[in-house]
Enzyme design. Structure first.
Site, PDB file in Angstrom:
ATOM      1  N   HIS A 190       0.873  -1.177   0.000  1.00  0.00           N
ATOM      2  CA  HIS A 190       0.000   0.000   0.000  1.00  0.00           C
ATOM      3  C   HIS A 190       0.907   1.223   0.000  1.00  0.00           C
ATOM      4  CE1 HIS A 190      -3.581  -2.460   0.795  1.00  0.00           C
ATOM      5  NE2 HIS A 190      -2.784  -3.176   1.571  1.00  0.00           N
TER       6      HIS A 190
ATOM      7  N   ASP B 172       2.314  -6.975   2.385  1.00  0.00           N
ATOM      8  CA  ASP B 172       1.159  -6.201   2.862  1.00  0.00           C
ATOM      9  C   ASP B 172       1.640  -4.958   3.605  1.00  0.00           C
ATOM     10  OD1 ASP B 172      -1.399  -5.317   3.290  1.00  0.00           O
ATOM     11  OD2 ASP B 172      -1.990  -6.937   4.630  1.00  0.00           O
TER      12      ASP B 172
ATOM     13  N   ASP C 244      -8.690  -5.277  -2.429  1.00  0.00           N
ATOM     14  CA  ASP C 244      -8.035  -5.461  -1.129  1.00  0.00           C
ATOM     15  C   ASP C 244      -8.350  -4.353  -0.130  1.00  0.00           C
ATOM     16  OD1 ASP C 244      -6.250  -6.896   0.658  1.00  0.00           O
ATOM     17  OD2 ASP C 244      -5.040  -5.096   0.515  1.00  0.00           O
TER      18      ASP C 244
ATOM     19  N   HIS D 189      -9.201 -10.435  -0.958  1.00  0.00           N
ATOM     20  CA  HIS D 189      -9.029 -10.207   0.481  1.00  0.00           C
ATOM     21  C   HIS D 189     -10.161 -11.012   1.116  1.00  0.00           C
ATOM     22  CE1 HIS D 189      -8.695  -7.473   4.160  1.00  0.00           C
ATOM     23  NE2 HIS D 189      -9.871  -8.037   4.320  1.00  0.00           N
TER      24      HIS D 189
ATOM     25  N   ASN E   1      -5.017  -6.709   9.540  1.00  0.00           N
ATOM     26  CA  ASN E   1      -6.202  -7.359   9.004  1.00  0.00           C
ATOM     27  C   ASN E   1      -5.832  -8.164   7.757  1.00  0.00           C
ATOM     28  OD1 ASN E   1      -8.869  -8.068   8.732  1.00  0.00           O
ATOM     29  ND2 ASN E   1      -9.377  -6.297   7.477  1.00  0.00           N
TER      30      ASN E   1
HETATM   31 ZN    ZN Z   1      -6.102  -7.172   2.545  1.00  0.00          ZN
END
Ligand code: ZN
Length: 437
Positions: free
Chosen positions: A74, A317, A164, A191, A290
């Site tokens: 991200h 992630d 996601d 996800h 998460n």
């Molecule tokens: Zn995710």
């Protein structure tokens, strides 16, 4: 700005490990104008070593690995540049040994169009030799309803689609997404979270969540979605990939699906391989992620599945958050932790413990993720562009926020001493990172 290549770079006497090239041995590597010219014993000839234009790195006791590929980061641009932006995210990636990074689409606005995909790639090219590969959204605005124009996204450079951060919960939408993505040969990354079972959840549902009085996120909320999606992937024969697998149940379902020859793949994060819900006992918001970190039985299953290839690859992630989202009550904190710069030193511990062979770890960071998105994997071979990292496997250092290149420092691993460091990364044939002494 990224540095230009030294015209001639000679790395001497390093152990080169590239399972996809069938390589594990001590060699010299000669890189000229960003291309691997020679690799082998004695490749660093007296001529080269004497050359004035050569930079020679004595790399005895060091390793050379192909540049890493991350399927799941991200980078927060556009929209939340106070947490991270493409420049800082790719700088962190280079420091972690990555030559390629896939960016998830849950930006502000969501990357659900050709224009955003193109803008992200253009920005990345300006600021870093590390290649950015956007992942487009499955549904417009990630609202779980109308499919995006996947042909446009692919033509603009998207390598996969995902919502996601949110799960595609509707079976009908997921079926259509798989069918549609298949026509463009794009993998659909799920996800996996049945939101009806995780409302208000703060951590893994188990004894610890009961003791702490925090609402739990049960494993079955992931397993249900993975099981359903595997059935849909079987019907559609589409390419299906599970993001951040966290439960032993998902592993069992994926193993069974693979044994039947279905084209399903999956990734696991460093934190799910290393942490359990016990890490949440001090209400450390850095451990809030998460899906949540689970129990030892899950962690062990994930490590075993990584070792035997049931989990194809490692993905970070990488989820940067500022103190605004993390220096607060556990219930209010945003989930996620950073990972790009720490993944290799942290996971090298699994190799030292004998849990995962080094060749499998390297494969899971390079060729395996590249295959999933149809990318030509970085390779230690003559004639190939230099995409590699130099590692000091025995160098111990303490993870310190001041050293990290990411804008955010949300990780529970700050202060931990690790053994193994990335010394240098070449991406796109250029020097992308060099560790300060
Ligand atoms: Zn995710």
């Amino acid at each position: 700005m990224a540095n230009e290549p030294s015209e001639l770079l000679v790395i001497r006497g390093a152990r080169a490990v590239d399972p996809s090239a069938g390589l594990d041995g001590v060699v010299d590597v000669v890189i000229e104008r960003g291309v691997i010219r020679r690799i082998g014993v004695g490749a660093a000839t007296a001529d080269l070593l004497g050359s004035e234009r050569a930079r020679v790195i004595e790399a005895q006791n060091h390793w050379i690995l192909p540049g890493f590929v991350d399927l799941h980061a991200h980078l927060r641009e556009p929209g939340q540049e106070y947490k991270e932006d493409i420049a800082s995210g790719l700088a962190a990636a280079a420091a972690g040994g990555f030559a390629h990074v896939c960016a998830m689409p849950n930006t502000r606005p969501v990357n659900d169009t050709r224009a955003i995909t193109e803008a992200m790639i253009a920005r990345a090219r300006e600021v870093s030799p590390v290649a950015l590969h956007p992942i487009g959204a499955i549904t417009m605005g990630q609202r779980g309803q109308d499919l995006t124009e996947m042909a446009d996204l692919r033509d603009a450079g998207a390598v996969a689609v995902s919502d996601d951060g949110r799960c595609v919960t509707s079976s009908a939408v997921m079926r259509r997404a798989l069918e549609y993505a298949k026509t463009f040969d794009l993998p659909v990354i799920q996800h996996a979270e049945d939101h009806a079972l995780t409302e208000g959840a703060q951590m893994h549902e188990g004894e610890t969540s009961t003791r702490l009085g925090l609402r739990g996120w049960p494993r079955v909320a992931e397993d249900i979605i993975v099981a359903r999606d595997v059935l849909l992937a079987e019907v559609t024969r589409a390419r299906y990939h599970v993001a951040h697998v966290s439960s032993f149940g998902s592993v069992r379902i994926l193993r069974e699906a693979k044994s039947r020859g279905l084209g399903v793949t999956a990734e696991v994060t460093p934190h799910h391989l290393l942490l359990t819900d016990a890490s949440v006992i001090g209400y450390d918001t850095a451990c809030k992620v998460n899906p949540p970190v689970r129990e030892e039985i899950d962690r062990r299953a994930l490590v075993e599945a990584l070792a035997d290839g049931s989990l194809d690859c490692i993905a970070t992630d990488h989820a940067p958050h500022s103190p605004l989202e993390k220096d607060c009550e556990f219930a209010e904190a945003s989930p996620g932790m950073i990972g790009l710069e720490l993944v290799f030193p942290l996971l090298l511990g699994l190799v030292r413990d004998g849990a995962v062979p080094l060749a499998r770890l390297v494969d899971a960071l390079t060729a395996a993720p590249a295959r999933i998105i149809g990318l030509e994997a970085p390779r230690l071979a003559e004639g190939r562009m230099a995409e590699l990292c130099l590692v000091a496997p025995d160098l111990s250092w303490t993870i310190d926020a001041a050293r990290l290149r990411t804008k955010s420092k949300n990780t529970p691993f700050l202060g931990r001493t690790v053994t193994g460091a990335i010394l240098l990364t070449l991406a796109g044939g250029r020097l992308a990172y060099e560790r300060a002494p």
